[in-house]
Scaffold this motif. Structure first.
Motif, PDB file in Angstrom:
ATOM      1  N   ILE A 280     -16.503  -6.498  14.926  1.00  0.00           N
ATOM      2  CA  ILE A 280     -15.604  -5.468  14.649  1.00  0.00           C
ATOM      3  C   ILE A 280     -15.136  -5.107  13.607  1.00  0.00           C
ATOM      4  CG2 ILE A 280     -15.243  -5.454  17.360  1.00  0.00           C
ATOM      5  CD1 ILE A 280     -12.220  -6.810  16.582  1.00  0.00           C
TER       6      ILE A 280
ATOM      7  N   ASP B  19     -11.636  -3.552  12.635  1.00  0.00           N
ATOM      8  CA  ASP B  19     -10.415  -2.872  12.736  1.00  0.00           C
ATOM      9  C   ASP B  19      -9.495  -2.182  12.024  1.00  0.00           C
ATOM     10  OD1 ASP B  19      -9.209  -4.677  11.329  1.00  0.00           O
ATOM     11  OD2 ASP B  19      -8.914  -6.413  12.328  1.00  0.00           O
ATOM     12  N   GLU B  20      -8.435  -2.032  12.299  1.00  0.00           N
ATOM     13  CA  GLU B  20      -7.634  -0.957  11.592  1.00  0.00           C
ATOM     14  C   GLU B  20      -7.220  -1.501  10.193  1.00  0.00           C
ATOM     15  OE1 GLU B  20      -4.008  -0.716  14.099  1.00  0.00           O
ATOM     16  OE2 GLU B  20      -2.915  -1.760  12.732  1.00  0.00           O
ATOM     17  N   ARG B  21      -7.233  -2.557   9.917  1.00  0.00           N
ATOM     18  CA  ARG B  21      -7.015  -3.202   8.871  1.00  0.00           C
ATOM     19  C   ARG B  21      -7.967  -3.067   8.036  1.00  0.00           C
ATOM     20  NH1 ARG B  21      -7.202  -8.631   7.355  1.00  0.00           N
ATOM     21  NH2 ARG B  21      -6.355  -9.356   5.392  1.00  0.00           N
TER      22      ARG B  21
ATOM     23  N   VAL C  10      -2.312  -5.500   2.604  1.00  0.00           N
ATOM     24  CA  VAL C  10      -1.986  -3.807   2.257  1.00  0.00           C
ATOM     25  C   VAL C  10      -0.565  -3.599   3.079  1.00  0.00           C
ATOM     26  CG1 VAL C  10      -4.303  -3.227   2.121  1.00  0.00           C
ATOM     27  CG2 VAL C  10      -3.406  -3.724   4.507  1.00  0.00           C
TER      28      VAL C  10
ATOM     29  N   LYS D  80       6.845  -3.139   3.638  1.00  0.00           N
ATOM     30  CA  LYS D  80       6.272  -3.864   4.951  1.00  0.00           C
ATOM     31  C   LYS D  80       6.916  -5.125   4.827  1.00  0.00           C
ATOM     32  CE  LYS D  80       2.705  -5.797   1.977  1.00  0.00           C
ATOM     33  NZ  LYS D  80       1.192  -5.824   1.737  1.00  0.00           N
TER      34      LYS D  80
ATOM     35  N   GLY E 287      -7.885  -6.895  20.265  1.00  0.00           N
ATOM     36  CA  GLY E 287      -9.141  -6.108  19.706  1.00  0.00           C
ATOM     37  C   GLY E 287      -9.110  -5.955  18.313  1.00  0.00           C
ATOM     38  N   VAL E 288      -8.803  -7.125  17.544  1.00  0.00           N
ATOM     39  CA  VAL E 288      -8.598  -7.058  16.069  1.00  0.00           C
ATOM     40  C   VAL E 288      -9.461  -8.319  15.753  1.00  0.00           C
ATOM     41  CG1 VAL E 288      -6.906  -5.543  15.696  1.00  0.00           C
ATOM     42  CG2 VAL E 288      -6.463  -8.122  16.051  1.00  0.00           C
ATOM     43  N   THR E 289      -9.514  -8.442  14.444  1.00  0.00           N
ATOM     44  CA  THR E 289     -10.340  -9.870  13.660  1.00  0.00           C
ATOM     45  C   THR E 289      -9.240 -10.985  13.520  1.00  0.00           C
ATOM     46  OG1 THR E 289     -10.112  -9.031  11.520  1.00  0.00           O
ATOM     47  CG2 THR E 289     -12.167  -8.452  12.645  1.00  0.00           C
TER      48      THR E 289
ATOM     49  N   GLN F 230      -8.984 -12.559  11.172  1.00  0.00           N
ATOM     50  CA  GLN F 230      -8.116 -12.300   9.656  1.00  0.00           C
ATOM     51  C   GLN F 230      -6.903 -11.423   9.825  1.00  0.00           C
ATOM     52  OE1 GLN F 230     -11.443 -12.424  10.285  1.00  0.00           O
ATOM     53  NE2 GLN F 230     -11.393 -14.392   9.090  1.00  0.00           N
ATOM     54  N   THR F 231      -6.968 -10.325  10.703  1.00  0.00           N
ATOM     55  CA  THR F 231      -5.899  -9.486  10.795  1.00  0.00           C
ATOM     56  C   THR F 231      -4.640 -10.010  11.344  1.00  0.00           C
ATOM     57  OG1 THR F 231      -7.215  -7.622  10.944  1.00  0.00           O
ATOM     58  CG2 THR F 231      -5.084  -7.356  11.868  1.00  0.00           C
TER      59      THR F 231
ATOM     60  N   ALA G  96      -2.955 -12.138   8.660  1.00  0.00           N
ATOM     61  CA  ALA G  96      -2.434 -11.344   8.018  1.00  0.00           C
ATOM     62  C   ALA G  96      -0.970 -10.946   8.431  1.00  0.00           C
ATOM     63  CB  ALA G  96      -3.211 -10.246   7.411  1.00  0.00           C
TER      64      ALA G  96
ATOM     65  N   LYS H 146       1.561 -10.269   5.426  1.00  0.00           N
ATOM     66  CA  LYS H 146       0.795  -9.678   4.493  1.00  0.00           C
ATOM     67  C   LYS H 146       0.239  -8.142   4.911  1.00  0.00           C
ATOM     68  CE  LYS H 146      -0.957 -13.277   1.839  1.00  0.00           C
ATOM     69  NZ  LYS H 146      -2.122 -13.907   1.405  1.00  0.00           N
ATOM     70  N   TYR H 147       0.453  -7.928   6.399  1.00  0.00           N
ATOM     71  CA  TYR H 147       0.027  -6.433   6.871  1.00  0.00           C
ATOM     72  C   TYR H 147       0.901  -6.313   7.989  1.00  0.00           C
ATOM     73  CZ  TYR H 147      -2.628  -3.346   9.363  1.00  0.00           C
ATOM     74  OH  TYR H 147      -3.265  -2.391  10.090  1.00  0.00           O
TER      75      TYR H 147
ATOM     76  N   PRO I 207       1.222  -4.021  11.164  1.00  0.00           N
ATOM     77  CA  PRO I 207       0.077  -3.295  11.903  1.00  0.00           C
ATOM     78  C   PRO I 207       0.744  -1.967  12.498  1.00  0.00           C
ATOM     79  CG  PRO I 207       1.454  -5.034  13.215  1.00  0.00           C
ATOM     80  CD  PRO I 207       1.935  -4.986  11.878  1.00  0.00           C
ATOM     81  N   THR I 208      -0.121  -1.044  12.971  1.00  0.00           N
ATOM     82  CA  THR I 208       0.162   0.266  13.503  1.00  0.00           C
ATOM     83  C   THR I 208       1.065   0.049  14.600  1.00  0.00           C
ATOM     84  OG1 THR I 208      -1.831   0.332  14.718  1.00  0.00           O
ATOM     85  CG2 THR I 208      -1.791   1.397  12.584  1.00  0.00           C
TER      86      THR I 208
ATOM     87  N   LEU J 240      -1.386  -1.155  17.505  1.00  0.00           N
ATOM     88  CA  LEU J 240      -1.657  -2.579  17.715  1.00  0.00           C
ATOM     89  C   LEU J 240      -0.382  -3.436  17.864  1.00  0.00           C
ATOM     90  CD1 LEU J 240      -3.421  -4.750  17.215  1.00  0.00           C
ATOM     91  CD2 LEU J 240      -3.114  -4.638  14.755  1.00  0.00           C
TER      92      LEU J 240
END
Lengths: 148, 79
Positions: A81, A83-85, A148, B3, B30-32, B34-35, B38, B43-44, B46-47, B50
């Motif tokens: 997949i 994803d958004e990132r 990010v 952030k 529904g993400v990886t 790694q997300t 993060a 480090k990230y 989310p929207t 998410l």
């Protein structure tokens, strides 16, 4: 280092290798024996047209080899997949890539306004395309590592 | 808006959810993985979509998963 980072580094280094080998091939086959050919537009047109498919095919082959080696070495599957990132990182790296290419494009056009030989414009265009591709891949690695 | 003004309790919530793994949470949201890593490490950010999906996985309100705290960032910068 995750799969995306490794793939980006492979892309960056394969771009360097592909352009290096292609440039060497073009130099030895055409330029070395006839330096005047660098002022021939047809030569540059052919060089550009061949570089694009050669580069795409070589990148595909290199990525297939990378996927196989990575699977054997780490037993890591390619993420199924995006994803958004991933999409955000892709967009940010493309933006950097576009800025570099646009700068190169303006420099290439600028070289025509100054009394440079036309080949300077072609070399600047090729180099800016190459640099933008490399920068895009390194930007991805940076964003995946730093966030990010 | 930085952030780093947004903090989260995902690690704690995973622990309380039968020590849910990052991969399990990633699959459910529904993400990886790694997300998720993060997000947990700040480090990230989310929207909103998410963030709601993650909150729904833990069956908790969004405010219990993500905390907006600009003062904490200022404190961290002072230190």
């Amino acid at each position: 280092m995750n799969y995306h980072e490794k793939r980006s580094l492979v892309s960056a280094f394969s771009s360097i290798i592909i352009l290096g080998i292609y440039s060497l091939y073009i130099y030895q086959k055409y330029i070395a024996g006839n330096v005047e050919i660098v002022n021939n537009f047809k030569f540059w047109g052919k060089s550009f047209l061949f570089l694009i498919p050669v580069s795409i095919v070589a990148q595909i082959i290199i990525h297939i080899i990378f996927a196989i080696i990575n699977k054997i070495a780490t037993n890591e599957e390619e993420p199924n997949i995006t994803d958004e990132r991933d999409k955000l990182i892709e967009l940010k790296s493309i933006r950097i890539s576009h800025w570099i290419f646009i700068t190169g494009f303006f420099l290439a056009m600028g070289s025509l306004t100054i009394p440079f030989q036309p080949y300077v414009m072609f070399i600047t265009l090729i180099f800016s395309g190459f640099l933008s591709a490399i920068a895009s891949e390194f930007a991805k690695v940076y964003y995946y590592r730093k966030g990010v | 808006m930085s952030k780093h003004q947004i903090f989260n309790n995902i690690r704690k919530l995973r622990f309380h959810a039968n020590e849910m793994t990052q991969q399990e949470l990633a699959d459910k949201a529904g993400v990886t993985r790694q997300t998720i890593v993060a997000i947990e490490n700040g480090k990230y950010s989310p929207t909103l979509e998410l963030a709601f999906r993650i909150a729904r996985v833990f069956n908790t309100p969004l405010e219990e998963v993500f905390i907006y705290n600009p003062e904490k960032m200022i404190d961290n910068e002072k230190q």
